[in-house]
Scaffold this motif. Structure first.
Motif, PDB file in Angstrom:
ATOM      1  N   LEU A 152       0.832  -1.205   0.000  1.00 24.25           N
ATOM      2  CA  LEU A 152       0.000   0.000   0.000  1.00 24.25           C
ATOM      3  C   LEU A 152       0.868   1.257   0.000  1.00 24.25           C
ATOM      4  CD1 LEU A 152      -2.810   1.274   0.118  1.00 24.25           C
ATOM      5  CD2 LEU A 152      -2.654   1.148   2.601  1.00 24.25           C
TER       6      LEU A 152
ATOM      7  N   ARG B 119       2.193   1.745  -3.480  1.00 23.97           N
ATOM      8  CA  ARG B 119       1.149   2.281  -4.361  1.00 23.97           C
ATOM      9  C   ARG B 119       0.922   3.765  -4.110  1.00 23.97           C
ATOM     10  NH1 ARG B 119      -1.409  -2.727  -3.534  1.00 23.97           N
ATOM     11  NH2 ARG B 119      -2.765  -1.893  -1.915  1.00 23.97           N
ATOM     12  N   LYS B 120       0.953   4.185  -2.837  1.00 28.59           N
ATOM     13  CA  LYS B 120       0.767   5.603  -2.513  1.00 28.59           C
ATOM     14  C   LYS B 120       1.903   6.442  -3.094  1.00 28.59           C
ATOM     15  CE  LYS B 120      -1.963   5.394   1.722  1.00 28.59           C
ATOM     16  NZ  LYS B 120      -1.971   5.715   3.168  1.00 28.59           N
TER      17      LYS B 120
ATOM     18  N   LYS C 237       1.396   6.795  -6.740  1.00 30.37           N
ATOM     19  CA  LYS C 237       0.301   7.726  -6.997  1.00 30.37           C
ATOM     20  C   LYS C 237       0.781   9.173  -6.859  1.00 30.37           C
ATOM     21  CE  LYS C 237      -4.462   8.644  -5.722  1.00 30.37           C
ATOM     22  NZ  LYS C 237      -5.556   8.333  -4.813  1.00 30.37           N
TER      23      LYS C 237
ATOM     24  N   SER D 264      -3.126   3.942 -10.460  1.00 32.86           N
ATOM     25  CA  SER D 264      -3.061   3.132  -9.244  1.00 32.86           C
ATOM     26  C   SER D 264      -2.693   1.676  -9.511  1.00 32.86           C
ATOM     27  CB  SER D 264      -4.381   3.205  -8.487  1.00 32.86           C
ATOM     28  OG  SER D 264      -5.419   2.709  -9.293  1.00 32.86           O
ATOM     29  N   LEU D 265      -3.005   1.161 -10.680  1.00 28.56           N
ATOM     30  CA  LEU D 265      -2.705  -0.238 -10.978  1.00 28.56           C
ATOM     31  C   LEU D 265      -1.356  -0.421 -11.659  1.00 28.56           C
ATOM     32  CD1 LEU D 265      -6.208  -1.417 -12.175  1.00 28.56           C
ATOM     33  CD2 LEU D 265      -5.165  -1.721  -9.934  1.00 28.56           C
TER      34      LEU D 265
ATOM     35  N   ILE E   5       2.114  -0.515 -11.184  1.00 23.71           N
ATOM     36  CA  ILE E   5       3.243  -0.595 -10.276  1.00 23.71           C
ATOM     37  C   ILE E   5       4.344  -1.350 -11.013  1.00 23.71           C
ATOM     38  CG2 ILE E   5       4.042  -1.391  -8.023  1.00 23.71           C
ATOM     39  CD1 ILE E   5       1.846   0.751  -7.902  1.00 23.71           C
TER      40      ILE E   5
END
Length: 84
Positions: free
Chosen positions: A23, A26-27, A30, A36-37, A39
């Motif tokens: 998480l 991902r942040k 972002k 968001s998808l 990575i």
């Protein structure tokens, strides 16, 4: 009904350490403007208007979190290998 009476948990209360690291990664992606998808192993290019120091700080955090996750995965694989 409250959360404790209904035995409801916040997402992070049941998340594993790996989930929390994922998480955080991902942040960071972002913040750099990545979907968001999306990575990947490498962070996206520096967003326009972002200071280089901020960009490098976020990239360093991504690198460190990915290294921690990789080290934990290697440790898990070694334990699995020993048990076989």
């Amino acid at each position: 009904m409250c959360r404790s009476c209904g035995q409801l948990r916040y997402r992070m209360e049941t998340a594993t350490a790996d989930d929390r690291k994922a998480l955080q990664i991902r942040k960071c992606f972002k913040k750099l403007g990545a979907p968001s998808l999306m990575i990947t192993a490498t962070p996206p290019e520096k967003p326009r208007g972002m200071h280089w120091a901020t960009y490098l700080k976020i990239c360093g955090k991504i690198r460190d979190l990915q290294a921690q996750r990789n080290a934990e995965l290697v440790a898990i694989l070694k334990r699995m290998e020993r048990s076989v």
